[in-house]
Motif scaffolding. Structure first.
Motif, PDB file in Angstrom:
ATOM      1  N   ALA A 177       1.035  -1.183  -0.120  1.00 49.68           N
ATOM      2  CA  ALA A 177       0.115   0.214   0.248  1.00 49.68           C
ATOM      3  C   ALA A 177       0.652   1.298  -0.652  1.00 49.68           C
ATOM      4  O   ALA A 177       2.718   1.483   0.124  1.00 49.68           O
ATOM      5  CB  ALA A 177      -0.723  -0.292   1.198  1.00 49.68           C
ATOM      6  N   GLY A 178       0.453   2.257  -0.707  1.00 47.04           N
ATOM      7  CA  GLY A 178       1.116   3.992   0.088  1.00 47.04           C
ATOM      8  C   GLY A 178       1.582   3.837  -1.268  1.00 47.04           C
ATOM      9  O   GLY A 178       2.155   5.162  -1.497  1.00 47.04           O
ATOM     10  N   GLN A 179       2.568   3.180  -2.599  1.00 43.97           N
ATOM     11  CA  GLN A 179       2.140   3.814  -3.543  1.00 43.97           C
ATOM     12  C   GLN A 179       1.891   3.746  -4.867  1.00 43.97           C
ATOM     13  O   GLN A 179       0.475   3.071  -5.044  1.00 43.97           O
ATOM     14  CB  GLN A 179       3.256   2.635  -4.278  1.00 43.97           C
ATOM     15  CG  GLN A 179       2.781   1.227  -4.005  1.00 43.97           C
ATOM     16  CD  GLN A 179       3.848  -0.255  -4.721  1.00 43.97           C
ATOM     17  OE1 GLN A 179       4.168   0.263  -6.091  1.00 43.97           O
ATOM     18  NE2 GLN A 179       3.202  -1.660  -4.749  1.00 43.97           N
ATOM     19  N   ALA A 180       2.062   4.818  -6.301  1.00 42.64           N
ATOM     20  CA  ALA A 180       1.528   5.087  -6.543  1.00 42.64           C
ATOM     21  C   ALA A 180       1.266   3.482  -7.653  1.00 42.64           C
ATOM     22  O   ALA A 180       2.683   2.462  -7.739  1.00 42.64           O
ATOM     23  CB  ALA A 180       2.428   6.013  -7.874  1.00 42.64           C
ATOM     24  N   LEU A 181       0.439   2.975  -8.555  1.00 41.30           N
ATOM     25  CA  LEU A 181       0.072   2.255  -9.148  1.00 41.30           C
ATOM     26  C   LEU A 181      -0.351   2.479 -10.997  1.00 41.30           C
ATOM     27  O   LEU A 181      -1.222   2.927 -11.121  1.00 41.30           O
ATOM     28  CB  LEU A 181      -0.779   1.161  -9.271  1.00 41.30           C
ATOM     29  CG  LEU A 181      -0.470   0.278  -7.793  1.00 41.30           C
ATOM     30  CD1 LEU A 181      -2.236  -0.231  -7.222  1.00 41.30           C
ATOM     31  CD2 LEU A 181       0.384  -0.408  -8.015  1.00 41.30           C
ATOM     32  N   THR A 182       0.032   1.707 -11.920  1.00 42.39           N
ATOM     33  CA  THR A 182       0.065   1.862 -13.525  1.00 42.39           C
ATOM     34  C   THR A 182      -0.499   1.265 -14.081  1.00 42.39           C
ATOM     35  O   THR A 182       0.681  -0.652 -13.920  1.00 42.39           O
ATOM     36  CB  THR A 182       1.178   2.749 -13.640  1.00 42.39           C
ATOM     37  OG1 THR A 182       1.792   3.922 -12.874  1.00 42.39           O
ATOM     38  CG2 THR A 182       0.683   3.156 -15.410  1.00 42.39           C
ATOM     39  N   VAL A 183      -0.878   0.445 -15.264  1.00 38.91           N
ATOM     40  CA  VAL A 183      -1.271  -0.410 -15.694  1.00 38.91           C
ATOM     41  C   VAL A 183      -0.592   0.345 -17.128  1.00 38.91           C
ATOM     42  O   VAL A 183      -0.978   0.992 -17.755  1.00 38.91           O
ATOM     43  CB  VAL A 183      -2.455  -1.162 -16.407  1.00 38.91           C
ATOM     44  CG1 VAL A 183      -3.457   0.103 -16.582  1.00 38.91           C
ATOM     45  CG2 VAL A 183      -3.186  -2.057 -16.529  1.00 38.91           C
ATOM     46  N   LYS A 184       0.434  -0.817 -17.848  1.00 36.16           N
ATOM     47  CA  LYS A 184       1.075  -0.863 -18.578  1.00 36.16           C
ATOM     48  C   LYS A 184       0.697  -2.473 -19.730  1.00 36.16           C
ATOM     49  O   LYS A 184       0.766  -2.486 -20.079  1.00 36.16           O
ATOM     50  CB  LYS A 184       2.310  -1.000 -18.408  1.00 36.16           C
ATOM     51  CG  LYS A 184       2.934  -0.616 -19.677  1.00 36.16           C
ATOM     52  CD  LYS A 184       4.546  -0.957 -19.832  1.00 36.16           C
ATOM     53  CE  LYS A 184       5.470  -0.479 -20.796  1.00 36.16           C
ATOM     54  NZ  LYS A 184       6.920  -0.772 -20.283  1.00 36.16           N
ATOM     55  N   VAL A 185      -0.044  -1.331 -21.125  1.00 33.53           N
ATOM     56  CA  VAL A 185      -0.311  -2.139 -22.165  1.00 33.53           C
ATOM     57  C   VAL A 185       0.858  -2.522 -23.053  1.00 33.53           C
ATOM     58  O   VAL A 185       0.950  -1.788 -23.586  1.00 33.53           O
ATOM     59  CB  VAL A 185      -1.357  -1.915 -22.526  1.00 33.53           C
ATOM     60  CG1 VAL A 185      -1.762  -3.131 -23.775  1.00 33.53           C
ATOM     61  CG2 VAL A 185      -2.775  -1.959 -21.951  1.00 33.53           C
ATOM     62  N   ASP A 186       1.194  -4.168 -23.373  1.00 38.26           N
ATOM     63  CA  ASP A 186       2.920  -4.327 -24.382  1.00 38.26           C
ATOM     64  C   ASP A 186       2.270  -4.196 -25.738  1.00 38.26           C
ATOM     65  O   ASP A 186       1.594  -5.090 -25.406  1.00 38.26           O
ATOM     66  CB  ASP A 186       3.513  -4.502 -23.501  1.00 38.26           C
ATOM     67  CG  ASP A 186       5.255  -4.565 -24.506  1.00 38.26           C
ATOM     68  OD1 ASP A 186       6.213  -5.399 -23.803  1.00 38.26           O
ATOM     69  OD2 ASP A 186       4.893  -3.792 -25.894  1.00 38.26           O
ATOM     70  N   PHE A 187       1.790  -3.715 -26.229  1.00 38.90           N
ATOM     71  CA  PHE A 187       1.523  -4.272 -27.695  1.00 38.90           C
ATOM     72  C   PHE A 187       2.423  -4.640 -28.715  1.00 38.90           C
ATOM     73  O   PHE A 187       2.149  -4.786 -29.343  1.00 38.90           O
ATOM     74  CB  PHE A 187       0.871  -2.814 -28.004  1.00 38.90           C
ATOM     75  CG  PHE A 187      -0.146  -2.257 -27.812  1.00 38.90           C
ATOM     76  CD1 PHE A 187       0.152  -0.788 -27.749  1.00 38.90           C
ATOM     77  CD2 PHE A 187      -1.358  -2.276 -27.762  1.00 38.90           C
ATOM     78  CE1 PHE A 187      -1.364  -0.365 -26.638  1.00 38.90           C
ATOM     79  CE2 PHE A 187      -2.607  -2.338 -26.611  1.00 38.90           C
ATOM     80  CZ  PHE A 187      -1.472  -0.656 -26.475  1.00 38.90           C
TER      81      PHE A 187
END
Length: 554
Positions: A177-187
């Protein structure tokens, strides 16, 4: 999905059971601690059902956070007699690690409560142990699957976290918890799409990322069901990806590039011919006007970078790379937050008997000294001064003395940390550092003057003829590893306040600090011990004055 909270109930009874009553009668200042039960209540989301067999450890901590009683399993906690005082009772998963991340991580629970034990009164305290981690999962719509096939998605976070979610992955992963989260789509073919899920992941929350497509601009929607602590995040991925001629590097999770008041922007220019200067543009996300800076090319590559400063603490920024009419994707980052270090100007002091403390209370609550060890037989070696002896307001004065019983000599000192006299092992009396979660400083500056006396005590390092003062700063990461250090050593007498500046060298720029100390001493080697004796070379009478310390962040 079923949900869980672990509820720990503790009963603190100021009277003993009949078998122990006589002890309480003889010691009215004590109470009786009894752990009653651990129950299970389903109301916080987890990946698996947790039953009463969950192993919960218990710590009982005093006001200084020292553990006075511990049990690996609450069921094995014996009855405890405790002095009348306020305690913190902490319960947590005994056989799991909170920092483990990924599909194989297990849920970690923790909770705490305080209780004041009073003589001859019964006390009850309940602790709710909640999930201390964040859960995240990825779901793909049928439209997304048909458009992009079996591309791999990643959930990325701090400290190079990258969890792959394959096409058919349905499991949820646990993350810190506490961190920034990002979703990355690799094409593939060097093309990818990233979208922030949250700037700060909340504990006991499940972020369900739903990937869908859009013919227009990318975007995302968030809906929240607070009853089960679940966020549904719908990320709209554009079907047409931008050209890779200009690529803006996403630095939001790169600790080495995002600091408190500056950042290193980076990207690449893949144009066959670069006819215009390559630049970066950046601004606060809340503002409309962009600032343009020239980019510097890395020799022999198509990579470019630029340092931008000064920035504001704890602020979100947008940026992109540009060359002529070609631009890269707009990315974001948030600078580190500012945390103040108290009493850096040394104007605040409190006295208790012979002891002086550089804090608002008469204790080593933030800054500490070795005064309490010395004043058993001598006067304090670290004291406040003012008037002509200070630069502004008050200053700290530290003096080295000899003829100290048992240890032989004592240097005047002032440091961020704690001090508790250990007569059997004096070197263990000092504990340097306090918790620190602020922006990384790059310099420590201030003013000093120094009287250096001839060496008259000690054998190490054996090369000194006159004493040396020492001022330094050190930072550690969450694992206790040093990540930053800088120091100043003065070997000559200086009779007027003179500025000094210490550059902090970071041996690991991929880690943020969790602990910090600043130390000043009238004798550089006054803390070198062998057994109970000081062996470091010192000169009795050496005196260091310091005033108006300041940390710089760019």
């Amino acid at each position: 999905m079923k949900t869980n909270i672990l509820v720990t109930s503790l009963f603190l009874l100021a009277g003993l059971a009949s078998s122990c009553q006589s002890e309480i009668d003889e010691a009215k200042g004590y109470g009786y601690l009894q752990l009653s039960s651990v129950d299970v209540n389903k109301s916080v989301i987890t990946r698996a059902d947790i039953t009463a067999s969950e192993t919960i450890a218990v710590d009982i901590l005093d006001a200084s956070n020292a553990v006075v009683q511990h049990a690996d399993d609450w069921k094995n906690l014996d009855d405890v007699i405790l002095p009348v005082a306020t305690y913190t009772v902490k319960a947590y998963s005994a056989d799991k690690k909170m920092d483990t991340q990924g599909f194989d991580a297990q849920p970690y629970y923790e909770g705490q409560s305080s209780v004041a034990i009073e003589a001859n009164k019964a006390k009850t305290v309940s602790i709710t142990c909640k999930l201390a981690q964040t859960m995240v999962s990825v779901n793909r719509s049928e439209s997304f699957k048909s458009t992009f096939g079996g591309c791999t998605c990643y959930v990325e976070g701090a400290d190079a976290l990258s969890i792959p979610f394959g096409e058919n992955e349905t499991r949820a992963a646990y993350v810190k918890a506490g961190q920034a989260l990002t979703v990355k789509v690799d094409f593939g073919n060097g093309k990818s799409f990233s979208q922030e899920i949250t700037s700060k992941a909340e504990a006991a929350y499940h972020y369900k990322v739903n990937l869908d497509i859009t013919e227009g601009n990318a975007g995302f929607d968030i809906s929240v069901d607070q009853t089960i602590h679940q966020y549904d995040v719908t990320v709209m991925v554009p079907t047409k990806q931008e050209s890779t001629d200009m690529v803006t590097d996403d630095i939001r999770n790169d600790v080495s590039k995002v600091w408190g008041r500056f950042a290193y922007l980076s990207g690449s220019c893949n144009l066959a011919e670069v006819t215009s200067p390559v630049q970066f543009r950046y601004k606060k996300t809340t503002e409309s006007e962009w600032t343009t800076v020239e980019a510097v090319q890395e020799e022999g590559t198509k990579n470019y970078s630029a340092k931008v400063a000064p920035l504001d603490f704890g602020t979100a920024y947008e940026y992109y790379i540009v060359c002529g009419d070609k631009t890269g994707e707009t990315c974001t980052f948030t600078t580190e937050s500012y945390v103040a270090i108290p009493n850096l100007n040394f104007d605040t002091w409190t006295q208790n008997g012979k002891n002086w403390y550089a804090n608002a209370d008469a204790s080593d609550s933030y800054w500490a000294t070795g005064n309490s060890g010395v004043t058993l037989i001598k006067d304090a070696t670290t004291v406040p001064v003012e008037g002509s002896e200070a630069r502004n307001g008050k200053a700290a004065k530290m003096t080295t003395i000899d003829g100290v019983m048992m240890v032989g000599a004592a240097a005047g000192n002032l440091f961020i940390g704690t001090y508790k006299t250990n007569m059997l092992n004096p070197s263990a009396s000092v504990s340097f550092g306090r918790d620190y979660a602020g922006a990384r400083p790059v310099k420590l500056s201030g003013y000093y003057k120094y009287t250096s006396c001839a060496i008259n005590y000690g054998s190490k390092p054996g090369t000194l003829t006159t004493d040396e003062c020492n001022i330094y700063i050190r930072l550690w990461d969450a694992n206790g590893e040093e990540i930053g250090f800088g120091e100043f050593v003065g070997s000559e007498s200086v009779d007027t306040y003179t500025p000094f500046e210490i550059t902090i060298n970071y041996s690991n720029t991929q880690k943020r600090p969790a602990k910090l100390t600043i130390v000043a001493t009238s004798s550089r080697y006054g803390g070198d011990f062998e057994g109970s004796k000081v062996v470091g070379q010192v000169g009795a009478g050496s005196t260091l004055w310091v005033d108006d310390f300041e940390l710089s962040y760019y």
